[in-house]
Design a protein around this motif. Structure first.
Motif, PDB file in Angstrom:
ATOM      1  N   GLU A  10       0.832  -1.204   0.000  1.00 18.06           N
ATOM      2  CA  GLU A  10       0.000   0.000   0.000  1.00 18.06           C
ATOM      3  C   GLU A  10       0.869   1.258   0.000  1.00 18.06           C
ATOM      4  OE1 GLU A  10      -3.409   0.034  -0.292  1.00 18.06           O
ATOM      5  OE2 GLU A  10      -3.056  -2.107  -0.629  1.00 18.06           O
ATOM      6  N   LEU A  11       1.982   1.214   0.733  1.00 17.37           N
ATOM      7  CA  LEU A  11       2.905   2.355   0.750  1.00 17.37           C
ATOM      8  C   LEU A  11       3.509   2.583  -0.631  1.00 17.37           C
ATOM      9  CD1 LEU A  11       4.886   1.961   4.095  1.00 17.37           C
ATOM     10  CD2 LEU A  11       3.152   3.659   3.541  1.00 17.37           C
ATOM     11  N   ALA A  12       3.882   1.492  -1.296  1.00 14.53           N
ATOM     12  CA  ALA A  12       4.458   1.611  -2.636  1.00 14.53           C
ATOM     13  C   ALA A  12       3.458   2.284  -3.581  1.00 14.53           C
ATOM     14  CB  ALA A  12       4.851   0.231  -3.160  1.00 14.53           C
ATOM     15  N   LYS A  13       2.201   1.905  -3.466  1.00 10.61           N
ATOM     16  CA  LYS A  13       1.160   2.522  -4.290  1.00 10.61           C
ATOM     17  C   LYS A  13       1.031   4.013  -3.979  1.00 10.61           C
ATOM     18  CE  LYS A  13      -2.646  -0.007  -4.223  1.00 10.61           C
ATOM     19  NZ  LYS A  13      -3.644  -0.973  -3.682  1.00 10.61           N
ATOM     20  N   PHE A  14       1.073   4.349  -2.684  1.00 13.06           N
ATOM     21  CA  PHE A  14       0.935   5.750  -2.287  1.00 13.06           C
ATOM     22  C   PHE A  14       2.133   6.570  -2.747  1.00 13.06           C
ATOM     23  CE2 PHE A  14       1.224   9.196   0.938  1.00 13.06           C
ATOM     24  CZ  PHE A  14       0.019   9.826   0.647  1.00 13.06           C
ATOM     25  N   ILE A  15       3.334   5.994  -2.655  1.00  9.79           N
ATOM     26  CA  ILE A  15       4.546   6.716  -3.054  1.00  9.79           C
ATOM     27  C   ILE A  15       4.540   7.003  -4.557  1.00  9.79           C
ATOM     28  CG2 ILE A  15       7.059   6.500  -3.323  1.00  9.79           C
ATOM     29  CD1 ILE A  15       7.033   4.928  -0.643  1.00  9.79           C
ATOM     30  N   LEU A  16       4.152   6.010  -5.345  1.00 14.17           N
ATOM     31  CA  LEU A  16       4.221   6.164  -6.803  1.00 14.17           C
ATOM     32  C   LEU A  16       2.985   6.816  -7.406  1.00 14.17           C
ATOM     33  CD1 LEU A  16       5.896   2.805  -7.897  1.00 14.17           C
ATOM     34  CD2 LEU A  16       6.958   5.000  -7.362  1.00 14.17           C
ATOM     35  N   CYS A  17       1.848   6.682  -6.704  1.00 18.83           N
ATOM     36  CA  CYS A  17       0.589   7.207  -7.241  1.00 18.83           C
ATOM     37  C   CYS A  17       0.154   8.488  -6.541  1.00 18.83           C
ATOM     38  CB  CYS A  17      -0.501   6.136  -7.131  1.00 18.83           C
ATOM     39  SG  CYS A  17      -2.179   6.743  -7.304  1.00 18.83           S
ATOM     40  N   GLY A  18       0.339   8.536  -5.218  1.00 17.74           N
ATOM     41  CA  GLY A  18      -0.045   9.709  -4.454  1.00 17.74           C
ATOM     42  C   GLY A  18      -1.401   9.623  -3.798  1.00 17.74           C
ATOM     43  N   SER A  19      -2.070   8.464  -3.936  1.00 12.98           N
ATOM     44  CA  SER A  19      -3.398   8.307  -3.338  1.00 12.98           C
ATOM     45  C   SER A  19      -3.507   6.953  -2.645  1.00 12.98           C
ATOM     46  CB  SER A  19      -4.491   8.396  -4.419  1.00 12.98           C
ATOM     47  OG  SER A  19      -4.467   9.642  -5.062  1.00 12.98           O
ATOM     48  N   TRP A  20      -4.374   6.909  -1.632  1.00 13.92           N
ATOM     49  CA  TRP A  20      -4.744   5.630  -1.017  1.00 13.92           C
ATOM     50  C   TRP A  20      -6.010   5.131  -1.721  1.00 13.92           C
ATOM     51  CZ3 TRP A  20      -0.937   4.164   2.054  1.00 13.92           C
ATOM     52  CH2 TRP A  20      -0.235   5.103   2.819  1.00 13.92           C
ATOM     53  N   ASP A  21      -6.216   3.837  -1.687  1.00 10.62           N
ATOM     54  CA  ASP A  21      -7.435   3.225  -2.241  1.00 10.62           C
ATOM     55  C   ASP A  21      -7.690   3.650  -3.681  1.00 10.62           C
ATOM     56  OD1 ASP A  21      -7.993   1.964   0.211  1.00 10.62           O
ATOM     57  OD2 ASP A  21      -8.912   3.805   0.966  1.00 10.62           O
ATOM     58  N   CYS A  22      -6.639   3.584  -4.484  1.00 12.94           N
ATOM     59  CA  CYS A  22      -6.746   3.986  -5.892  1.00 12.94           C
ATOM     60  C   CYS A  22      -6.755   2.748  -6.787  1.00 12.94           C
ATOM     61  CB  CYS A  22      -5.571   4.899  -6.247  1.00 12.94           C
ATOM     62  SG  CYS A  22      -5.583   5.458  -7.962  1.00 12.94           S
ATOM     63  N   THR A  23      -7.370   2.866  -7.972  1.00 12.62           N
ATOM     64  CA  THR A  23      -7.416   1.738  -8.908  1.00 12.62           C
ATOM     65  C   THR A  23      -6.809   2.110 -10.256  1.00 12.62           C
ATOM     66  OG1 THR A  23      -9.661   2.373  -9.579  1.00 12.62           O
ATOM     67  CG2 THR A  23      -9.451   0.722  -7.820  1.00 12.62           C
ATOM     68  N   CYS A  24      -5.875   3.062 -10.239  1.00 16.51           N
ATOM     69  CA  CYS A  24      -5.215   3.449 -11.492  1.00 16.51           C
ATOM     70  C   CYS A  24      -4.302   2.326 -11.983  1.00 16.51           C
ATOM     71  CB  CYS A  24      -4.418   4.736 -11.291  1.00 16.51           C
ATOM     72  SG  CYS A  24      -2.946   4.536 -10.254  1.00 16.51           S
ATOM     73  N   ARG A  25      -3.756   2.500 -13.172  1.00 20.07           N
ATOM     74  CA  ARG A  25      -2.904   1.468 -13.763  1.00 20.07           C
ATOM     75  C   ARG A  25      -1.709   1.155 -12.872  1.00 20.07           C
ATOM     76  NH1 ARG A  25       1.636   2.020 -16.704  1.00 20.07           N
ATOM     77  NH2 ARG A  25       2.269   0.287 -18.064  1.00 20.07           N
ATOM     78  N   THR A  26      -1.086   2.187 -12.304  1.00 16.37           N
ATOM     79  CA  THR A  26       0.071   1.988 -11.420  1.00 16.37           C
ATOM     80  C   THR A  26      -0.303   1.115 -10.234  1.00 16.37           C
ATOM     81  OG1 THR A  26       1.164   4.056 -12.038  1.00 16.37           O
ATOM     82  CG2 THR A  26       1.700   3.150  -9.875  1.00 16.37           C
TER      83      THR A  26
END
Length: 311
Positions: free
Chosen positions: A42-58
């Motif tokens: 989840e942290l990796a997603k937040f670091i690279l995407c900037g959002s929690w609970d996101c469903t973007c490609r990243t």
């Protein structure tokens, strides 16, 4: 789900990223089952995407372990192989392909030998500017001091039993009492609780405890023990036995139902007279040791059932 109970750690990383203070190396530690791997994902997603609970490609790619800039390394061996450390270090030196940061995760840093730790240390001391390292440990006391001193420690806290019970009842279709039983057994470990729910834990627990009550009343039936318990994970069986004996120890010093782990068996436990529960605990410990040497676990269980009657 994976941020459940980790709001303080979540806020820490939000503040660090917002102020461009993300450190290059973090030591994520906590007992097994507290969700270290899932939380770091989840942290990796937040670091690279900037959002929690996101469903973007990243975020979808990180969820499916297909993101080129997020690499996870682990080993089930008692000592993490040098080969794993070399692969981890090699992946760390590749520049990010899709974003500005590269994230590498090594599970089992508490199981590194000196040679592996020294190799890892050279990376931690001089990391590339784009790199964020997450080191995961079940037992922080076993992490080599030189590594601990160069990483920011983040402790994963187990959930309170009440919070875990509420979550399991709401999200996993358990009855209130079943959720309480699983939460007590897992002692706040969400990961372990979710794994148990996927098995026949509730029914296996009932089988074992009903068998204990029957053996107390009628004597030990070895054939029945073998047939009913042969397919149950021996470690789960031993854990359940320990909780059973622990409740018997509590009842020696009082009859407070509320301090018991197995409250639903209070009416039966109160009628079992065990003079020396510590002797049984020692026998259970001996069984755990014998499993390391592949000694017949079912024969050992029969010894414990006999001990419950003898003492």
């Amino acid at each position: 789900m994976y941020l459940l109970g980790q709001q303080e750690n979540q806020r820490y990383f939000e503040t660090a990223i917002a102020n461009s203070l993300l450190h290059h190396c973090y030591l994520i530690h906590g007992k097994k089952g507290t969700g270290k791997k899932a939380f770091v994902k989840e942290l990796a997603k937040f670091i690279l995407c900037g959002s929690w609970d996101c469903t973007c490609r990243t975020c979808r790619n990180i969820d499916s372990n297909n993101h080129p800039d997020v690499n996870f390394f682990s080993s089930e061996d008692s000592i993490v192989k040098l080969e794993t450390v070399n692969e981890f270090k090699k992946a760390s030196l590749y520049s990010p392909l899709e974003g500005k940061r590269k994230i590498v995760i090594l599970d089992g840093v508490d199981r590194l030998n000196v040679q592996g730790a020294n190799k890892l240390l050279t990376l931690i001391e001089e990391p590339p500017p784009y790199l964020t390292i997450f080191l995961l440990s079940d037992n922080v006391t076993k992490v080599i001091t030189t590594i601990k001193s160069r990483a920011i420690p983040i402790m994963m806290k187990p959930l309170s039993k009440n919070k875990l019970s509420e979550y399991l009842e709401k999200n996993n279709q358990l009855q209130f009492q079943e959720a309480e039983i699983v939460a007590d057994f897992c002692e706040g470990s969400l990961g372990q609780a979710l794994q148990l729910i996927e098995t026949d834990f509730i029914s296996n627990r009932k089988t074992l405890y009903d068998l204990l009550c029957e053996c107390n009343n009628k004597g030990t039936d070895y054939i029945k023990i073998s047939s009913l318990l042969e397919n149950v994970d021996i470690n789960i069986t031993l854990d359940l036995l320990e909780f059973w004996v622990r409740d018997l120890m509590y009842l020696k010093f009082g009859q407070n139902k509320h301090i018991l782990i197995n409250k639903d068996y209070y009416d039966k436990l109160i009628n079992i007279n065990v003079n020396d529960p510590e002797k049984i605990m020692k026998k259970i410990k001996l069984i755990r040791n014998s499993l390391k040497h592949s000694i017949n676990s079912m024969l050992n269980l029969e010894v414990v059932f006999n001990a419950l009657q003898e003492v």
